[in-house]
Design an enzyme around this catalytic site. Structure first.
Site: not given
Ligand code: CA
Length: 654
Positions: A331, A360
């Site tokens: 993340d 990400e």
């Protein structure tokens, strides 16, 4: 004025006090050694309890300062099942904290628990064999949330909202459609990607009756499974055993398991366990000395500091070894420094080089970490073995995620062709792609195709089906279904790693909710009635996956192979993209494959390179079987549809 990252006294201290060994409650049957890193503490004590919640301590032991800023205490005997915390005194204040290296905890993670991990192994664990899988580009990822997949009343699953719900075989929904584990097998995905299953904060594990929901991006303990997914959140062993049972069952059914990890921030900030243990050390601060907020969640971990980097690397390796996890999705990976991500990759290579690692490639806000150190998308070429989400392709396919009514390629926008082409080649350099016309990043950013995770929807933002409603609600449902199928065909034939959100294969809706992180089950739960109703979309998706898995031309292993074997074709007008894979790309039994996409609301004729073609994908059906033949050197591509053609000679020879 000079702007720089505030350097803390504790950080300077820590540079000289890096501890390289094992931390936490280190169990053996004869004794448990507790070791915690707390270089700024003036005293440390070990507090023991009988249970994970309530009751007075059964003992308090002073810990002894040891090497490199660590404190130790050796507790004799078999300590499995004893709960514990640390009392830390620093800067004259004393706090009770949970061990950041706790491997088991009681309910709601209030206390650590000593665990003999061998007792948590399901039967056959040591002999578990991993599903066959060779290269990163062979992966087909399906993103799901434990509760979403199992909790709906139509799921036919007994352990609703639990790890064990994914171990149930033979579950059926409306119209007899398979659900849960059987659904995953039927679809044919290679990897499931689980939204956070480590211990997060915002679901009250003690309340097992009231339905509660959270995605889980609110980390509490990094090395422990979430308790609300266990049948008993009070006994620290149960969640460990049940998560392992789930990994084992998925692996035995040919599916690998990816974990979503959130090392970029913690739910608590100043009063977090990490910050109370070594104040200021674990988090970045701005030049005023306040916590910086690159995550948008109130804090950001300082991955570039040696003991924070160690915490992250140790944690990932622990999940890979102890739980046999097959992949990690970071993340807000852009908040980590490149060196930390390289260290994670190196450490995972020692466990198993086939472990997937992607994240990400952006941050959630401004961070004091210098831009050139950030593990963002445009730096992925500096991080071999690591992939990032392709947001260019995501928004090129359907339109911007933060601007609901704005369309992309499949729903009729002009000017998306080059973005789609850049996605088709997996964001590598290709002489026929004009990157200056690509949506966000104006140059090829991937060194190799596996570095691009190709997607059109994930848990964040609108589902694709809801986005199509927002952009094209005036169109009849059957037209929007064509757009959805066109998106699926694009993703599953593109080079790189395809990624689907669970339920995308039967038009998943969250009823327009674009941030459902704590929305109730009626928004998030997967309604299996839709699988029965839109079964033809499911079958189409399944056929595309079978095509991809059966034909290496769609998952080439190198940028060089893509440049050598993929050539874009001239299209008669805009809102179309077409290309040919040729010369048995990737060793494919098919010599030439033509892939055509028409996003126009009417049929288009396209000239083909030669005569004699067999269609295996059209707007209605998809797979590896012969659908119909093209005898001439032109073909009609119906409105809003994809076409995959194979040269007749090699099709019949294969
Ligand atoms: Ca929890």
């Amino acid at each position: 004025m000079e702007l720089r990252v505030h350097r803390l006294e504790s950080e300077i201290l820590a540079d000289d006090l890096h501890y390289d060994g094992d931390l936490g409650a280190l169990y053996t049957p004869r004794a448990t050694l507790f070791r915690v890193w707390a270089p700024t503490a003036s005293s440390m004590s070990l507090v023991l309890y009988k249970s994970g919640r309530g009751g007075e301590p059964v003992a308090v032991h002073s810990m002894r300062p040891d090497v490199a800023g660590t404190w130790v205490f050796r507790l004799p005997g078999d300590c499995h099942g004893i709960y514990y915390n640390y009392l830390v005194t620093v800067n004259g204040e004393t706090h009770e904290v949970v061990d950041p290296y706790a491997r088991a905890v009681g309910v709601n993670g209030e206390r650590g628990m000593v665990v003999d991990l061998r007792r948590t192994n399901p039967e056959g664990w040591d002999a578990l064999r991993k599903p066959e899988y060779v290269r990163f580009t062979d992966a087909v990822i399906y993103e799901l949330h434990i509760r979403d997949l199992t909790v709906h009343k139509t799921s036919g699953i007994r352990h609703k909202g639990k790890f064990l719900g994914l171990t149930e075989r033979g579950t059926r929904g409306p119209g007899g459609v398979s659900t849960g584990l059987d659904h995953l097998k039927e679809l044919g995905v290679t990897h499931v990607h689980l939204l956070p299953v480590f211990d997060f904060c915002t679901v009250d594990e003690a309340d097992t009756k009231t339905p509660q929901y959270n995605w889980g991006y609110d980390p509490l303990h990094y090395n422990v499974p979430e308790g609300s997914y266990a049948t008993d959140p009070f006994d620290g062993s149960v969640r460990i055993r049940e998560l392992k049972e789930m990994v084992k069952t998925l692996n035995e059914n040919g599916i690998r398991v990816v974990m979503d990890v959130v090392y970029n921030h913690t739910f608590h900030s100043v009063d977090s366990h990490l910050n109370r243990l070594v104040p200021g050390y674990y988090y970045r601060s701005d030049w005023t000395g306040n916590f910086s907020n690159g995550s948008g969640c109130g804090n950001e971990l300082a991955s570039e500091r040696s003991m924070v980097r160690k915490l992250i690397v140790d944690s990932v390796v622990y999940w890979a070894r102890e739980y046999k996890i097959d992949g990690f999705r970071f993340d807000l990976m852009g908040l980590h420094d490149i060196e930390t991500m390289r260290a994670v990759r190196r450490a995972l290579d020692e466990v198993d080089p086939s472990i997937l690692l992607y994240g990400e490639g952006w941050t959630g806000g401004l961070s004091p970490l210098p831009d050139h150190e950030k593990a963002v998308k445009v730096h992925v070429a500096q991080m071999p073995g690591i992939a990032v989400f392709n947001d260019d392709l995501r928004d090129g396919i359907k339109g911007a995620v933060f601007d609901a009514p704005v369309p992309g390629f499949v729903n009729g926008a002009s000017g998306c062709e080059e973005t789609v082409k850049a996605g088709i080649v997996g964001a590598i350099y290709h002489p026929q792609v004009r990157f200056e016309r690509v949506r966000y990043t104006k140059h090829p950013w991937a060194a190799e195709p596996y570095q691009s995770v190709n997607y059109a929807e994930s848990h964040d933002n609108l589902t694709l089906w809801d986005k199509l409603e927002a952009t094209s609600g005036q169109e009849p449902e059957k037209e929007r279904i064509k757009m959805q199928k066109l998106s699926l065909a694009l993703l599953l034939t593109s080079q790189g790693i395809p990624f689907l959100q669970a339920g995308m294969d039967f038009l998943r809706t969250k009823f327009g909710d674009d941030n459902s992180y704590r929305s109730p089950d009626r928004v998030n739960a997967i309604d299996w009635e839709r699988k029965a109703r839109y079964f033809h979309v499911f079958e189409y998706t399944r056929g595309l996956i079978a095509l991809r898995k059966g034909h290496p031309a769609f998952r080439l292993g190198s940028a060089e192979a893509i440049r050598r074997h993929l050539r874009f074709l001239d299209m008669p007008r805009d809102k179309m993209v077409g290309y040919m894979l040729f010369d048995h790309a990737g060793g494919d039994p098919w010599e030439r494959i033509v892939v055509l996409f028409n996003a126009n609301p009417h049929l288009q004729w396209v000239d083909l390179p030669g005569e004699g073609w067999v269609a295996v994908v059209d707007g209605e059906r998809a797979g590896t079987e012969r659908l119909w033949d093209v005898h001439r050197d032109t073909v009609a591509v119906p409105a809003r549809s994809a076409l995959v053609l194979v040269d007749k000679e090699s099709f019949e020879a294969a």
